[in-house]
Structures are given as C-alpha cells and as structure tokens.
Design a protein around this motif. Structure first.
Motif, short mmCIF file in Angstrom:
data_model
loop_
_atom_site.label_atom_id
_atom_site.label_comp_id
_atom_site.label_asym_id
_atom_site.label_seq_id
_atom_site.Cartn_x
_atom_site.Cartn_y
_atom_site.Cartn_z
N GLY A 24 107.47 111.38 -55.09
CA GLY A 24 108.14 111.54 -53.80
C GLY A 24 107.86 110.47 -52.78
O GLY A 24 108.36 110.55 -51.65
N TYR A 29 109.41 112.94 -50.43
CA TYR A 29 110.77 113.45 -50.64
C TYR A 29 111.60 113.60 -49.36
O TYR A 29 112.77 113.95 -49.45
CB TYR A 29 110.76 114.81 -51.38
N TRP A 32 114.84 111.71 -49.45
CA TRP A 32 115.84 112.10 -50.44
C TRP A 32 116.93 112.92 -49.76
O TRP A 32 116.66 113.70 -48.85
CB TRP A 32 115.20 112.95 -51.53
N PRO A 33 118.18 112.78 -50.22
CA PRO A 33 119.25 113.62 -49.67
C PRO A 33 119.02 115.10 -50.01
O PRO A 33 118.37 115.43 -51.00
CB PRO A 33 120.52 113.11 -50.34
N TRP A 35 120.95 117.40 -51.27
CA TRP A 35 121.42 117.84 -52.58
C TRP A 35 120.43 117.47 -53.68
O TRP A 35 120.26 118.23 -54.63
CB TRP A 35 122.81 117.28 -52.89
N SER A 36 119.75 116.34 -53.55
CA SER A 36 118.80 115.95 -54.59
C SER A 36 117.54 116.82 -54.55
O SER A 36 116.92 117.07 -55.59
CB SER A 36 118.44 114.47 -54.49
N LYS A 37 117.19 117.31 -53.37
CA LYS A 37 116.06 118.23 -53.28
C LYS A 37 116.40 119.56 -53.97
O LYS A 37 115.54 120.15 -54.65
CB LYS A 37 115.68 118.47 -51.82
N VAL A 39 118.55 119.87 -56.45
CA VAL A 39 118.56 119.57 -57.88
C VAL A 39 117.14 119.52 -58.43
O VAL A 39 116.86 120.09 -59.50
CB VAL A 39 119.33 118.25 -58.17
N ILE A 40 116.23 118.87 -57.72
CA ILE A 40 114.86 118.75 -58.21
C ILE A 40 114.18 120.12 -58.25
O ILE A 40 113.42 120.41 -59.18
CB ILE A 40 114.03 117.71 -57.43
N CYS A 41 114.47 120.98 -57.29
CA CYS A 41 113.91 122.34 -57.32
C CYS A 41 114.39 123.10 -58.55
O CYS A 41 113.61 123.79 -59.21
CB CYS A 41 114.26 123.11 -56.04
N TYR A 104 111.08 122.42 -49.68
CA TYR A 104 111.10 122.28 -51.14
C TYR A 104 109.70 122.41 -51.71
O TYR A 104 109.53 122.79 -52.87
CB TYR A 104 111.76 120.96 -51.56
#
Length: 138
Positions: A24, A29, A32-33, A35-37, A39-41, A104
């Motif tokens: 991160g 993190y 990060w946008p 939406w990517s957070k 996705v990563i979750c 997140y």
C-alpha cells in the motif's frame, strides 16, 4: 497453546501486516481509487478462505479447527490493529479516527471474526463427517 505457537502467530501477524503495508505504499492505500479498495477487500477476503484452511492445517494438528480459528482471528486482528494504531493514530497523529479514512483496514478487524470461525467450523464439521460418516451435532 504453547508459547512457541503464540510467538509464531505473532510473527505471522507482523509479516502479514508488513506485506500489506508495503503493497500500500506510499500512503497505505489512500492514493488508490475507491473502486480498487473495494476490489482488494473482495480479493483479500476470497484469498483468505483457502489461506485460512491451509493455516489451520499447518499450525495445528489437534483437529480443533473452530477453537484454532478463533486464535487465528485474534492474531490477525488485534496485533494488526495495534500496528495500524501505532503507525496511523500515534506516528501520523490521526488519532483513533484513522478507522474511518482507512475503512478498508477496519473492515478486516471485524470480518476475520466472522470469516475465520466459519471456516474453522466448516473444517471441524467436515472432519467429523469423514471420521464417522455422519454429521456431528454441532
């Protein structure tokens, strides 16, 4: 559980935290946008299903998967919260309010207490079925 096992789990939790922290960087993190957070979750949660089962088999051989999953949840939430608190609340001077902008991270402080015991319960149930051929009343 032995003192050695507690130390192994503490080291496991630190390596886990450090890995996620390094991935991160530079802002843990925050850059990060959104939406990517999300996705990563989802990906981390999905990855921890087989990872938890593997860890429960690797670290313990007593078949007490539900109990052991609670130990794992403890070691992958409380120490990680402490590491995050020291870094974000204390070092970066964000206070306990870091849990909101770093939602997140906060997600996993709670989700592992649901996910890990569910996996442990399922493994213990499957073990009972394989042992005597009938489901155990749990």
């Amino acid at each position: 559980m032995s003192a050695k096992r507690h130390l192994q789990l503490l080291l496991y939790s630190f390596v886990t935290w450090l890995t996620f922290y390094l991935i991160g960087l530079p802002e843990y993190y925050q850059h990060w946008p959104f939406w990517s957070k999300i996705v990563i979750c989802i990906l981390v949660t999905a990855g921890y299903f087989p990872g938890t089962a593997c860890t429960l088999r690797k670290y313990w051989s007593d078949g007490k998967h539900l109990t052991n999953s609670l130990w794992l949840a403890l070691y992958l939430t409380l120490p990680l919260f402490v590491y995050d608190y020291l870094l974000l609340a204390w070092y970066k001077n964000l206070g306990i309010g870091f849990v909101f902008p770093y939602w997140y991270l906060s997600f996993f402080y709670f989700s592992f207490w649901i996910q890990f015991p569910a996996i442990g319960w399922w493994m213990q149930r499957e073990q009972a079925v394989q042992h005597d051929g009938t489901p155990s009343p749990q």
